[in-house]
Design a protein around this motif. Structure first.
Motif, mmCIF file in Angstrom:
data_model
loop_
_atom_site.group_PDB
_atom_site.id
_atom_site.type_symbol
_atom_site.label_atom_id
_atom_site.label_comp_id
_atom_site.label_asym_id
_atom_site.label_seq_id
_atom_site.Cartn_x
_atom_site.Cartn_y
_atom_site.Cartn_z
ATOM 1 N N ALA A 181 0.837 -1.206 0.000
ATOM 2 C CA ALA A 181 0.000 0.000 0.000
ATOM 3 C C ALA A 181 0.873 1.258 0.000
ATOM 4 O O ALA A 181 0.578 2.228 -0.699
ATOM 5 N N ARG A 182 1.952 1.237 0.763
ATOM 6 C CA ARG A 182 2.869 2.381 0.785
ATOM 7 C C ARG A 182 3.515 2.589 -0.576
ATOM 8 O O ARG A 182 3.635 3.726 -1.049
ATOM 9 N N PHE A 183 3.937 1.482 -1.199
ATOM 10 C CA PHE A 183 4.561 1.605 -2.522
ATOM 11 C C PHE A 183 3.561 2.145 -3.534
ATOM 12 O O PHE A 183 3.876 3.052 -4.317
ATOM 13 N N ASN A 184 2.342 1.603 -3.543
ATOM 14 C CA ASN A 184 1.323 2.051 -4.498
ATOM 15 C C ASN A 184 0.989 3.520 -4.322
ATOM 16 O O ASN A 184 0.765 4.244 -5.295
ATOM 17 N N SER A 185 0.955 3.964 -3.074
ATOM 18 C CA SER A 185 0.681 5.372 -2.808
ATOM 19 C C SER A 185 1.771 6.257 -3.405
ATOM 20 O O SER A 185 1.484 7.276 -4.043
ATOM 21 N N MET A 186 3.034 5.860 -3.212
ATOM 22 C CA MET A 186 4.142 6.634 -3.788
ATOM 23 C C MET A 186 4.124 6.570 -5.311
ATOM 24 O O MET A 186 4.426 7.557 -5.989
ATOM 25 N N TYR A 187 3.778 5.404 -5.843
ATOM 26 C CA TYR A 187 3.727 5.273 -7.302
ATOM 27 C C TYR A 187 2.665 6.201 -7.888
ATOM 28 O O TYR A 187 2.910 6.868 -8.902
ATOM 29 N N HIS A 188 1.497 6.273 -7.275
ATOM 30 C CA HIS A 188 0.439 7.160 -7.765
ATOM 31 C C HIS A 188 0.873 8.624 -7.686
ATOM 32 O O HIS A 188 0.553 9.423 -8.572
ATOM 33 N N LYS A 189 1.617 8.961 -6.638
ATOM 34 C CA LYS A 189 2.131 10.326 -6.527
ATOM 35 C C LYS A 189 3.125 10.610 -7.655
ATOM 36 O O LYS A 189 3.137 11.712 -8.216
ATOM 37 N N SER A 190 3.946 9.620 -7.975
ATOM 38 C CA SER A 190 4.930 9.820 -9.051
ATOM 39 C C SER A 190 4.225 10.076 -10.384
ATOM 40 O O SER A 190 4.708 10.861 -11.204
ATOM 41 N N GLN A 191 3.087 9.415 -10.592
ATOM 42 C CA GLN A 191 2.352 9.604 -11.839
ATOM 43 C C GLN A 191 1.737 11.000 -11.922
ATOM 44 O O GLN A 191 1.501 11.520 -13.016
ATOM 45 N N ASP A 192 1.495 11.602 -10.761
ATOM 46 C CA ASP A 192 1.009 12.987 -10.739
ATOM 47 C C ASP A 192 2.143 13.971 -11.010
ATOM 48 O O ASP A 192 1.937 15.015 -11.635
ATOM 49 N N PHE A 193 3.359 13.631 -10.549
ATOM 50 C CA PHE A 193 4.495 14.539 -10.666
ATOM 51 C C PHE A 193 5.180 14.480 -12.031
ATOM 52 O O PHE A 193 5.651 15.499 -12.543
ATOM 53 N N LEU A 194 5.259 13.284 -12.620
ATOM 54 C CA LEU A 194 6.032 13.100 -13.852
ATOM 55 C C LEU A 194 5.632 14.037 -14.988
ATOM 56 O O LEU A 194 6.522 14.575 -15.677
ATOM 57 N N PRO A 195 4.347 14.272 -15.245
ATOM 58 C CA PRO A 195 3.985 15.172 -16.352
ATOM 59 C C PRO A 195 4.443 16.620 -16.140
ATOM 60 O O PRO A 195 4.484 17.408 -17.088
#
Length: 370
Positions: free
Chosen positions: A275-289
């Motif tokens: 769950a912690r990893f998925n949360s960080m991954y979703h944040k990365s998808q918001d930041f990358l663009p």
């Protein structure tokens, strides 16, 4: 425009007014004796624990089972918080979890801080009770539902008054142990619905309003770790680290040694870390663009690589847990076999945690590049 119940508005205005102003005036003229702050703190502890230990974790989420004596004590203590009966409280709370951040959420932060904190309580609306059939058959809760107001008024006001008569200051005891104590219990509990959906971190689920605000845990006996709770509501803990302030989880565990609590529900470590990893991954998808195009491809490649590593490590750990639990149920061959299995489990956890830490550093780098 919303309509408000003036009886509730008056009640929830008078309690803090008398609690703060009345206690201040009384203290100015008559001073303080040690019994009064002790009465307030002890009452805050018992009624606050009645809400978090009893109303919340025992009855609303059934994160553990308790002996009828413990259920009764939790019901009495929770009644002293003057936050309605268990059945109605749990009906609202379960609906809050099912409909989080929607128009059907009874205390949605989307309707504003005031609404989530206290506005929803003073609204003039039809009282609905649903989703609590399991609780309505509990004889202890049926008793409370029938006699809630005598129990609540008796524990909230009459009991402190009687204690005050015993040491010669009934009004002081009523102010400190009744009105001031209720003011603190009310608004500290309300902070969970307002502040914990407004400020803090979201390490386990980034797409919901619930947040971990560790300092709120000190005011609510462990309830500040709200993002974790909304992700894993059936876990008996709110603070999962050993040093997290969570007296409710300590009490639940302590009582289990005396067979007064049992069937304590706890989320597996591999699910928490995922769950912690998925949360960080979703944040990365918001930041990358948002990062410059010249370095975007590099970061995307690193994120993809770590995502693949995490997925593989999780699948390996998950399969091990299935095998581990089968072997544990049947019994380990010997002490050496048991030690080996636990060691393998530890290694798999460390491997996944290492990927998590690497991704955390990468996420910070991505944020700094925006």
């Amino acid at each position: 425009m919303k309509k408000y119940s003036w009886s509730m508005v008056i009640a929830l205005s008078i309690i803090p007014l008398i609690g703060i102003v009345g206690t201040s005036i009384y203290t100015y003229y008559y001073g303080i004796v040690w019994q009064e702050p002790v009465l307030m703190i002890l009452g805050w502890l018992l009624s606050g624990m009645g809400i978090t230990f009893g109303y919340h974790r025992l009855f609303a989420h059934k994160s553990f089972k308790a002996h009828p004596i413990i259920q009764f004590i939790a019901m009495i203590c929770g009644s002293a918080a003057l936050q309605n009966n268990v059945i109605k409280w749990c009906s609202d709370h379960r609906l809050h979890h099912r409909k989080l951040d929607t128009k059907d959420d009874p205390y949605s932060i989307k309707e504003g801080f005031f609404h989530a904190h206290i506005g929803w309580i003073i609204e003039d609306k039809v009282t609905e009770i649903e989703g609590v059939n399991d609780l309505q058959n509990n004889p202890i809760l049926k008793f409370q539902y029938k006699y809630y107001w005598p129990i609540a008024i008796g524990t909230s006001f009459i009991l402190p008054l009687i204690i005050g008569i015993y040491y010669g200051r009934p009004f002081g005891a009523l102010l400190w142990g009744g009105f001031l104590r209720l003011t603190l219990v009310h608004h500290f509990t309300f902070f969970i619905n307002s502040l914990c959906h407004y400020v803090g971190n979201r390490p386990f689920e980034s797409n919901i309003s619930a947040r971990d605000s560790w300092w709120v845990a000190y005011l609510t006996f462990g309830e500040g770790f709200h993002n974790f709770h909304h992700k894993f509501q059936w876990d008996y803990r709110n603070g999962i680290r050993w040093y997290d302030f969570d007296p409710s989880k300590w009490m639940i565990k302590l009582l289990s040694f005396f067979k007064l609590t049992k069937d304590i529900r706890k989320v597996d470590d591999f699910r928490i870390l995922k769950a912690r990893f998925n949360s960080m991954y979703h944040k990365s998808q918001d930041f990358l663009p948002k990062i410059p195009s010249r370095i975007k491809n590099t970061y995307e490649a690193k994120v993809s690589r770590l995502y693949k590593q995490a997925s593989d490590a999780y699948d390996k750990w998950y399969q091990f847990e299935l095998d581990f639990n089968k072997i544990k149920r049947k019994g380990f061959r010997n002490k050496s076999h048991k030690k080996s299995m636990y060691y393998q489990r530890k290694v798999l956890k460390m491997e996944y945690a290492s990927i998590l830490n690497t991704f955390s550093v990468l996420l910070m780098s991505i944020k700094n590049s925006i």
